[in-house]
Design a protein around this motif. Structure first.
Motif, PDB file in Angstrom:
ATOM      1  N   HIS A   1      41.271 -30.500  47.178  1.00  0.00           N
ATOM      2  CA  HIS A   1      39.942 -31.094  47.198  1.00  0.00           C
ATOM      3  C   HIS A   1      38.991 -29.902  47.135  1.00  0.00           C
ATOM      4  CE1 HIS A   1      42.188 -34.370  49.581  1.00  0.00           C
ATOM      5  NE2 HIS A   1      42.193 -34.640  48.300  1.00  0.00           N
ATOM      6  N   VAL A   2      38.318 -29.751  46.027  1.00  0.00           N
ATOM      7  CA  VAL A   2      37.738 -28.454  45.668  1.00  0.00           C
ATOM      8  C   VAL A   2      36.864 -27.864  46.778  1.00  0.00           C
ATOM      9  CG1 VAL A   2      36.246 -27.240  44.048  1.00  0.00           C
ATOM     10  CG2 VAL A   2      37.904 -28.906  43.214  1.00  0.00           C
ATOM     11  N   SER A   3      35.875 -28.631  47.256  1.00  0.00           N
ATOM     12  CA  SER A   3      34.962 -28.049  48.244  1.00  0.00           C
ATOM     13  C   SER A   3      35.698 -27.747  49.552  1.00  0.00           C
ATOM     14  CB  SER A   3      33.791 -28.993  48.507  1.00  0.00           C
ATOM     15  OG  SER A   3      34.251 -30.248  48.974  1.00  0.00           O
ATOM     16  N   HIS A   4      36.694 -28.553  49.883  1.00  0.00           N
ATOM     17  CA  HIS A   4      37.476 -28.325  51.094  1.00  0.00           C
ATOM     18  C   HIS A   4      38.258 -27.023  50.973  1.00  0.00           C
ATOM     19  CE1 HIS A   4      40.418 -30.117  54.241  1.00  0.00           C
ATOM     20  NE2 HIS A   4      39.286 -29.853  54.834  1.00  0.00           N
ATOM     21  N   VAL A   5      38.899 -26.830  49.839  1.00  0.00           N
ATOM     22  CA  VAL A   5      39.664 -25.603  49.615  1.00  0.00           C
ATOM     23  C   VAL A   5      38.736 -24.392  49.590  1.00  0.00           C
ATOM     24  CG1 VAL A   5      41.118 -24.363  47.977  1.00  0.00           C
ATOM     25  CG2 VAL A   5      41.517 -26.789  48.396  1.00  0.00           C
ATOM     26  N   MET A   6      37.570 -24.561  48.976  1.00  0.00           N
ATOM     27  CA  MET A   6      36.633 -23.438  48.919  1.00  0.00           C
ATOM     28  C   MET A   6      36.165 -23.040  50.316  1.00  0.00           C
ATOM     29  SD  MET A   6      34.418 -24.458  45.533  1.00  0.00           S
ATOM     30  CE  MET A   6      33.314 -23.058  45.650  1.00  0.00           C
ATOM     31  N   SER A   7      35.934 -24.040  51.177  1.00  0.00           N
ATOM     32  CA  SER A   7      35.520 -23.745  52.549  1.00  0.00           C
ATOM     33  C   SER A   7      36.647 -23.030  53.300  1.00  0.00           C
ATOM     34  CB  SER A   7      35.151 -25.060  53.253  1.00  0.00           C
ATOM     35  OG  SER A   7      34.821 -24.841  54.595  1.00  0.00           O
ATOM     36  N   PHE A   8      37.877 -23.491  53.083  1.00  0.00           N
ATOM     37  CA  PHE A   8      39.063 -22.878  53.706  1.00  0.00           C
ATOM     38  C   PHE A   8      39.183 -21.418  53.268  1.00  0.00           C
ATOM     39  CE2 PHE A   8      43.860 -22.434  53.208  1.00  0.00           C
ATOM     40  CZ  PHE A   8      44.115 -22.245  54.550  1.00  0.00           C
ATOM     41  N   VAL A   9      39.088 -21.186  51.972  1.00  0.00           N
ATOM     42  CA  VAL A   9      39.213 -19.830  51.429  1.00  0.00           C
ATOM     43  C   VAL A   9      38.065 -18.954  51.915  1.00  0.00           C
ATOM     44  CG1 VAL A   9      39.121 -18.491  49.291  1.00  0.00           C
ATOM     45  CG2 VAL A   9      40.541 -20.543  49.417  1.00  0.00           C
ATOM     46  N   ASP A  10      36.878 -19.534  52.009  1.00  0.00           N
ATOM     47  CA  ASP A  10      35.715 -18.780  52.488  1.00  0.00           C
ATOM     48  C   ASP A  10      35.956 -18.284  53.911  1.00  0.00           C
ATOM     49  OD1 ASP A  10      33.252 -17.662  52.279  1.00  0.00           O
ATOM     50  OD2 ASP A  10      32.120 -19.519  52.555  1.00  0.00           O
ATOM     51  N   GLY A  11      36.470 -19.180  54.754  1.00  0.00           N
ATOM     52  CA  GLY A  11      36.762 -18.787  56.128  1.00  0.00           C
ATOM     53  C   GLY A  11      37.802 -17.687  56.203  1.00  0.00           C
ATOM     54  N   LEU A  12      38.885 -17.815  55.439  1.00  0.00           N
ATOM     55  CA  LEU A  12      39.930 -16.786  55.446  1.00  0.00           C
ATOM     56  C   LEU A  12      39.387 -15.456  54.939  1.00  0.00           C
ATOM     57  CD1 LEU A  12      43.092 -18.681  54.100  1.00  0.00           C
ATOM     58  CD2 LEU A  12      42.524 -18.121  56.472  1.00  0.00           C
ATOM     59  N   SER A  13      38.549 -15.519  53.898  1.00  0.00           N
ATOM     60  CA  SER A  13      38.029 -14.271  53.318  1.00  0.00           C
ATOM     61  C   SER A  13      37.105 -13.538  54.279  1.00  0.00           C
ATOM     62  CB  SER A  13      37.303 -14.567  52.005  1.00  0.00           C
ATOM     63  OG  SER A  13      36.138 -15.331  52.260  1.00  0.00           O
ATOM     64  N   LYS A  14      36.538 -14.296  55.255  1.00  0.00           N
ATOM     65  CA  LYS A  14      35.686 -13.649  56.269  1.00  0.00           C
ATOM     66  C   LYS A  14      36.505 -13.158  57.464  1.00  0.00           C
ATOM     67  CE  LYS A  14      31.674 -16.599  55.230  1.00  0.00           C
ATOM     68  NZ  LYS A  14      30.908 -17.760  55.735  1.00  0.00           N
ATOM     69  N   GLY A  15      37.808 -13.356  57.407  1.00  0.00           N
ATOM     70  CA  GLY A  15      38.661 -12.816  58.465  1.00  0.00           C
ATOM     71  C   GLY A  15      39.172 -13.810  59.475  1.00  0.00           C
ATOM     72  N   ALA A  16      38.991 -15.106  59.229  1.00  0.00           N
ATOM     73  CA  ALA A  16      39.476 -16.102  60.191  1.00  0.00           C
ATOM     74  C   ALA A  16      40.991 -16.011  60.344  1.00  0.00           C
ATOM     75  CB  ALA A  16      39.078 -17.505  59.740  1.00  0.00           C
ATOM     76  N   LYS A  17      41.451 -16.106  61.578  1.00  0.00           N
ATOM     77  CA  LYS A  17      42.892 -16.178  61.842  1.00  0.00           C
ATOM     78  C   LYS A  17      43.362 -17.594  61.535  1.00  0.00           C
ATOM     79  CE  LYS A  17      43.300 -12.005  63.686  1.00  0.00           C
ATOM     80  NZ  LYS A  17      44.141 -10.962  63.103  1.00  0.00           N
ATOM     81  N   LEU A  18      44.626 -17.712  61.166  1.00  0.00           N
ATOM     82  CA  LEU A  18      45.153 -19.022  60.789  1.00  0.00           C
ATOM     83  C   LEU A  18      46.508 -19.254  61.435  1.00  0.00           C
ATOM     84  CD1 LEU A  18      45.013 -21.620  59.036  1.00  0.00           C
ATOM     85  CD2 LEU A  18      46.077 -20.298  57.185  1.00  0.00           C
ATOM     86  N   VAL A  19      46.611 -20.385  62.123  1.00  0.00           N
ATOM     87  CA  VAL A  19      47.884 -20.833  62.700  1.00  0.00           C
ATOM     88  C   VAL A  19      48.271 -22.135  61.997  1.00  0.00           C
ATOM     89  CG1 VAL A  19      49.056 -21.675  64.779  1.00  0.00           C
ATOM     90  CG2 VAL A  19      47.408 -19.787  64.946  1.00  0.00           C
TER      91      VAL A  19
END
Length: 793
Positions: free
Chosen positions: A228-246
């Motif tokens: 879902h494009v905007s959802h994936v973009m938000s996810f990628v945006d967060g990761l690119s800013k350094g968000a940790k992911l579990v």
């Protein structure tokens, strides 16, 4: 790929296969588009641009359809969209691009059809619209007169289903909207979050501020595979800013591949893990005391109930290392309150316990204070639409024995649980159901136990469907009405009420309908007239759209002149003080213990209800998505089929070695009820637990009229024959069936490599069957009757 490499590609990589190859080059696009006589330019240059809304999945991305010589030649993202990338960064996914091939699919239903063979055979003749509508109206009237209004049921999904829903309401049936999208997907998460937080955090919209999160938790999510494009973009945006992911998932999903910590949990034990984390957060003072004190109720009850849920206990039940469980919760707690505890969406997994699992996720988010805050869950902004004056809504009365009666939290939801409709059709209890209408959903590839559904269809006096493609459901219909593709019609006004900005848009036609396809409003109006009631006081959809836009002081023309989108500020996203819950009550409050649950004899706080483990020799069947397909509805699309024509079955490498299965081997699955799949290729991987088999969903079509999709891959849905209904709202489970492998005609038992703890019961093969044994008995009595052959079984 390493995480860093992934992030470098973040602007496009997770949109993967998501169509960047198919996108516009963008150069000089606006200049050429504005020129007169542009139709002589090459490709899509100079094409007329029509802003609209995609319907290749339910996410509703704003698009621009490019029309040349009367044909749609290309689809791009709307450059005005705040969510899909503005300007020349506007995106749609591979499916969005491929809407062109849905519109011009040579297998489309373009004429009204009447069945001439047995139901399911797919033998039809073309008839006129008058004959088709007369036939539908006559049979619905006949059933209503003989059995009463509730003997009519409507399975629906999506925008094209809405106008017909009003007709079923006017018929007086309580079964006027039985959406698999709710009862097979989002129902449990909706009940959990509305009861806990007061609003639906995850439906078509997901109010998850991943772009600003410092840490994220995904439980069984397939972000990056559903695209879902905007959802994936938000996810990628967060990761690119350094968000940790579990990531908690029995399978090494795309999201797991980007995680700081992947927990390959034993299926069915997620709630045990969450309860242990909740207890850990409370015992170690890792919760947001100010938030809990100000906004939460029931903390002491919660604290008492989860006491005893240690990490050691969860580790044993969940088959996870205790130190990894502890590391994960410390990662999440360190980021509070800017931690996104993702609510998930598809939640009809195990039947019992699904609501509790999502209630536990909501509680964890609240303990971290991550609701109504950047990086956590946020609130929708109210965007008003005016009531529609040109459609008269008739609200049907409930029957004396409503099908939803035993599910206390299905009350506000339209219609009845899908399996209650099917059971009533099979048994005639509590009342007979004799006619079905279907629109926007292929019920045989959606609702668990399609064999049971087919048996129910055989008992109907009448069934019709409103279809774009000749799906399995169409083949089982008496009358098939040709629906329009979203590029051929107006639909509703769509409001996006989330971050980063709200907007209002509308779906509108780029071209005239092909063949004899007709719009939903035209069909509903014609049918209503034949049934003897007038409820539509307009000739076209634009009156309805303008009615709704009145509240914003704009018209459809205004919206068109502004590029198809009007943007508004998302001013309510973090506003806890002015929050209004779904019941209209002002003031944000979190129920850590839900009194309404207790009033209905459920536990007020989540409890762990173990789902049975696979029987000896079997593995649990799980499923998911691939980035270029939406369920079964896109499998026949030329471009998407070219990219991903068939699915592969994920098998654990240790299990495969013991069974002598190699990557690419052709195998068949047999489930606990003896149902077999079509052949499918094995994908041998360490990225899945040994007690699971994973099949991407939607493949293995059994409609011979879908010439590309027919018999390509294996259908997970036709292996899901055992289901359990959620006791809160009646959703039916999808992860309670089991399979073993057949290779070269020999049945291979799957070895058990992970011993069960005593808390987990084992599924008993004798208990398998339909409807808790009742239907199985009925089916045995009918064994002497001739059965329709279903290929692949």
């Amino acid at each position: 790929m390493k995480r860093r490499d992934f992030l470098k590609l973040s602007a496009g990589a997770s949109l993967a296969l998501a169509g960047l190859r198919l996108r516009s080059e963008g150069l000089f696009r606006k200049a050429y588009a504005a020129e007169a006589g542009g139709e002589e330019l090459p490709g899509s240059l100079g094409a007329k641009e029509v802003p609209s809304v995609c319907e290749m999945c339910f996410w509703r991305c704003p698009i621009v359809a490019k029309v040349k010589h009367g044909k749609v030649v290309k689809i791009e993202g709307n450059p005005k969209s705040p969510t899909n990338g503005r300007g020349d960064k506007a995106r749609v996914c591979a499916r969005g691009n491929s809407g062109v091939k849905l519109l011009y699919d040579p297998d489309r239903v373009l004429h009204p059809l009447k069945r001439v063979g047995e139901r399911g055979e797919g033998k039809f003749v073309k008839i006129s619209w008058d004959e088709a509508l007369d036939e539908v109206a006559y049979n619905l009237k006949k059933v209503k007169e003989k059995y009463g209004p509730h003997a009519i049921a409507y399975f629906d999904h999506g925008a094209s289903a809405e106008a017909l829903r009003e007709v079923f309401k006017a018929l007086g049936t309580e079964n006027y909207s039985n959406e698999p999208a709710f009862f097979q997907c989002v129902g449990p998460v909706a009940v959990a979050y509305i009861s806990s937080l007061g609003y639906l955090t995850s439906g078509t919209m997901q109010y998850t501020d991943m772009a600003n999160a410092k840490a994220m938790l995904l439980v069984g999510s397939h972000i990056g595979e559903n695209v879902h494009v905007s959802h994936v973009m938000s996810f990628v945006d967060g990761l690119s800013k350094g968000a940790k992911l579990v990531v908690v998932d029995p399978r090494f999903s795309v999201a797991a591949g980007k995680a700081d910590l992947w927990l390959p949990i034993r299926p069915g034990t997620d709630t045990a893990l969450l309860l242990a984390w909740i207890n850990y957060v409370i015992e170690h003072d890792l919760y947001d005391k100010e938030f809990v004190s100000k906004y939460c109720e029931g903390f002491e009850i919660l604290k008492k109930k989860v006491k005893g849920w240690t990490l050691e206990k969860a580790a044993r039940i969940c088959d996870l290392p205790k130190d990894k469980i502890e590391e994960a919760i410390k990662i999440l707690a360190a980021a509070r309150p800017h931690v996104l505890i993702h609510p998930g969406r598809h939640s009809a997994w195990y039947g019992k316990g699904d609501v509790y699992r999502h209630q536990a996720l909501a509680i964890l988010a609240a303990l971290f204070g991550s609701v109504g805050t950047p990086g956590g869950l946020y609130f929708p902004t109210h965007v008003p639409l005016a009531p529609v004056s040109c459609v008269r809504e008739i609200k049907p009365r409930s029957s004396d024995t409503p099908l939803k009666e035993k599910y206390p939290f299905s009350g506000p939801i339209p219609g009845s649980p899908t399996h209650e409709i099917i059971k009533a059709t099979l048994t005639g209890k509590p009342y007979p159901i004799k006619a079905w209408g279907i629109c926007g959903v292929n019920i045989l590839q959606t609702i668990p136990n399609p064999y049971q559904t087919m048996e129910a269809i055989k008992k109907l006096d009448f069934i019709f469907s409103f279809e774009i493609l000749p799906t399995e459901t169409a083949l089982w219909s008496d009358i098939v009405l040709p629906d329009t593709v979203y590029l051929e019609r107006y639909d509703d006004v769509y409001v996006y009420d989330g971050l980063p900005e709200c907007y209002v848009t509308v779906r509108q036609p780029a071209v005239e309908p092909l063949g004899e396809a007709r719009t939903p409003l035209w069909v509903a109006k014609q049918l209503a007239h034949r049934l003897g009631f007038e409820i539509f006081f307009t000739e076209n959809e634009t009156d309805i759209i303008n009615d709704k836009l009145r509240a914003l002081n704009v018209t459809l023309k205004d919206l068109q002149e502004q590029g198809g989108i009007i943007t508004l500020p998302a001013k309510g996203a973090y506003d806890r003080e002015n929050f209004r819950n779904v019941f209209g009550e002002k003031g944000f409050k979190v129920n850590l213990a839900v009194e309404d649950f207790e009033d209905e004899d459920f536990s007020p706080v989540p409890v762990f209800e173990p789902t049975p483990a696979p029987p000896k020799g079997f593995a649990r069947l799980i499923y998911g998505r691939v980035p270029v397909h939406t369920f079964s509805r896109t499998m026949n699309n030329e471009w998407l089929h070219h990219e991903w024509p068939e699915n592969h079955a994920w098998i654990n490498d240790e299990v495969a070695a013991k069974l002598g299965i190699k990557d690419g081997d052709e195998i068949v699955f047999e489930n606990q009820d003896g149902k077999r799949s079509l052949p499918v290729k094995a994908k041998v991987t360490p990225g899945i637990r040994p007690d699971c088999i994973f099949l991407p969903h939607g493949f293995g079509s059994l409609s011979q009229k879908l010439r590309r999709a027919y018999r390509k891959g294996a259908s997970d849905q036709f292996l899901i024959t055992h289901y359990v209904q959620d006791p809160f709202m009646g959703a039916s489970s999808h992860r309670t069936s089991f399979v073993r492998i057949v290779k070269d005609g020999k049945v291979l038992d799957i070895p058990e490599l992970r011993p069960l703890p005593p808390e987990i019961p084992r599924f008993k093969l004798a208990a398998a069957g339909m409807m808790g044994g009742q239907c199985e008995k009925m089916m045995k009595k009918k064994k002497h009757h001739k059965r329709m052959t279903i290929e692949g079984c």
